[in-house]
Design a protein around this motif. Structure first.
Motif, PDB file in Angstrom:
ATOM      1  N   TYR A  35       0.849  -1.185   0.000  1.00 41.26           N
ATOM      2  CA  TYR A  35       0.000   0.000   0.000  1.00 41.26           C
ATOM      3  C   TYR A  35       0.886   1.236   0.000  1.00 41.26           C
ATOM      4  O   TYR A  35       2.050   1.180   0.396  1.00 41.26           O
ATOM      5  CB  TYR A  35      -0.884   0.060   1.255  1.00 41.26           C
ATOM      6  N   GLN A  37       0.713   5.366   1.354  1.00 42.98           N
ATOM      7  CA  GLN A  37      -0.046   6.334   2.141  1.00 42.98           C
ATOM      8  C   GLN A  37       0.651   7.678   2.066  1.00 42.98           C
ATOM      9  O   GLN A  37       1.754   7.844   2.600  1.00 42.98           O
ATOM     10  CB  GLN A  37      -0.183   5.874   3.599  1.00 42.98           C
ATOM     11  N   LEU A  43      -5.062   4.722   2.878  1.00 43.11           N
ATOM     12  CA  LEU A  43      -4.195   3.721   2.265  1.00 43.11           C
ATOM     13  C   LEU A  43      -4.620   3.471   0.823  1.00 43.11           C
ATOM     14  O   LEU A  43      -5.778   3.192   0.546  1.00 43.11           O
ATOM     15  CB  LEU A  43      -4.277   2.414   3.040  1.00 43.11           C
ATOM     16  N   PHE A  45      -4.183   1.017  -2.256  1.00 41.21           N
ATOM     17  CA  PHE A  45      -3.739  -0.329  -2.610  1.00 41.21           C
ATOM     18  C   PHE A  45      -2.868  -0.293  -3.859  1.00 41.21           C
ATOM     19  O   PHE A  45      -3.206   0.362  -4.839  1.00 41.21           O
ATOM     20  CB  PHE A  45      -4.963  -1.217  -2.841  1.00 41.21           C
ATOM     21  N   LEU A  91       3.649   0.945   2.734  1.00 37.80           N
ATOM     22  CA  LEU A  91       3.357  -0.050   3.760  1.00 37.80           C
ATOM     23  C   LEU A  91       3.185  -1.420   3.135  1.00 37.80           C
ATOM     24  O   LEU A  91       2.548  -1.563   2.087  1.00 37.80           O
ATOM     25  CB  LEU A  91       2.082   0.324   4.514  1.00 37.80           C
ATOM     26  N   GLN A 103      -5.008  -8.411   8.203  1.00 40.68           N
ATOM     27  CA  GLN A 103      -3.701  -8.116   7.655  1.00 40.68           C
ATOM     28  C   GLN A 103      -2.833  -7.507   8.749  1.00 40.68           C
ATOM     29  O   GLN A 103      -3.279  -6.656   9.505  1.00 40.68           O
ATOM     30  CB  GLN A 103      -3.823  -7.152   6.482  1.00 40.68           C
ATOM     31  N   PHE A 105       0.432  -5.302   9.436  1.00 39.71           N
ATOM     32  CA  PHE A 105       1.219  -4.309   8.716  1.00 39.71           C
ATOM     33  C   PHE A 105       2.637  -4.198   9.260  1.00 39.71           C
ATOM     34  O   PHE A 105       2.872  -4.328  10.463  1.00 39.71           O
ATOM     35  CB  PHE A 105       0.552  -2.933   8.798  1.00 39.71           C
ATOM     36  N   GLY A 106       3.555  -3.913   8.354  1.00 33.99           N
ATOM     37  CA  GLY A 106       4.903  -3.564   8.738  1.00 33.99           C
ATOM     38  C   GLY A 106       4.975  -2.094   9.098  1.00 33.99           C
ATOM     39  O   GLY A 106       3.994  -1.365   8.953  1.00 33.99           O
ATOM     40  N   PRO A 107       6.139  -1.626   9.551  1.00 28.14           N
ATOM     41  CA  PRO A 107       6.289  -0.238  10.006  1.00 28.14           C
ATOM     42  C   PRO A 107       6.351   0.759   8.862  1.00 28.14           C
ATOM     43  O   PRO A 107       6.229   1.960   9.097  1.00 28.14           O
ATOM     44  CB  PRO A 107       7.603  -0.268  10.785  1.00 28.14           C
TER      45      PRO A 107
END
Lengths: 114, 112
Positions: A35, A37, A43, A45, A91, A103, A105-107
């Motif tokens: 994603y 942002q 967000l 996609f 992201l 889902q 999410f990573g940082p």
């Protein structure tokens, strides 16, 4: 690892350069998502992988964007000839199977194109 | 395509109850998610509704009405740490492909 990891955490690049962003999903998660942002935005996609294949690439904003996933694990998102409008937080998320599961999410990677 | 609407900002007092609404228009609806995102951090999962009704999880509850294309997230006994953006996301399925589309989020400010 315990969660989704992404690298680098921050990337500053000059307009016109190529960048590569990496995502390491949670072990055993077959689905992986990218994603974007932008500041103050929701967000957006970009692309989704089920295993190593990408059933949905509809969100990639232009042909400068590409992504691949190997071994059903690590994924890289490549942006060629970066533009200032590419500046955003990218992201990555993974889920156990597909979108029917939550889902994780990573940082994120904060990309700044100067 | 998908269209998801939620208020941009809301303010509420510590200890109070707040309801964040989300309306959506989509084809192939197959579930609605709520995520919480603190400033500068990644989103974290809060709830998932696929059938009509209320799902309760501690101080947070989420409601879905598929016929109305409507959901809300209810936060009770608000705490200062609840100040964050709340993202509504809709899963849609077309053929064998599924997609999660996020709204722009509602920024909640909890005040004393």
């Amino acid at each position: 690892g315990a969660g989704v990891s992404q690298s680098p955490s921050n990337k500053v690049t000059e307009k016109g350069k190529d960048v590569e962003l990496r995502c390491d999903p949670i072990s055993g998660h077959t689905a992986l998502y990218w994603y974007r942002q932008s500041l103050g935005q929701g967000l957006e996609f970009l692309i989704y992988f089920q295993g190593n294949s990408a059933p949905d690439k509809s969100g990639l904003p232009s042909d400068r964007f590409s992504a691949e996933r190997t071994g059903g694990s690590v994924s890289t998102l490549t942006i060629q000839r970066t533009q200032q409008e590419d500046s955003a937080v990218y992201l990555c998320a993974s889920s156990l199977v597909d979108n029917s599961y939550e889902q994780y999410f990573g940082p994120g990677t904060r990309l700044t194109v100067t | 395509g998908q269209n998801i609407d939620q208020p941009t900002e809301m303010t509420a007092t510590e200890g109070a109850i707040v309801q964040i609404n989300c309306t959506y228009q989509t084809s192939g609806f197959n579930g609605l998610f709520w995520y919480q995102q603190h400033a500068g951090e990644a989103p974290t999962f809060l709830s998932y509704n696929v059938l009509d009704g209320l799902e309760e999880k501690g101080r947070f509850s989420s409601f879905l009405s598929r016929s109305k294309g409507y959901s809300y997230l209810l936060l009770k006994e608000l705490q200062m740490k609840d100040s964050a953006s709340y993202l509504c996301a809709v899963r849609s399925v077309t053929g064998t492909a599924s997609k999660l589309t996020f709204g722009t989020g509602t920024r909640l400010q909890v005040t004393l």
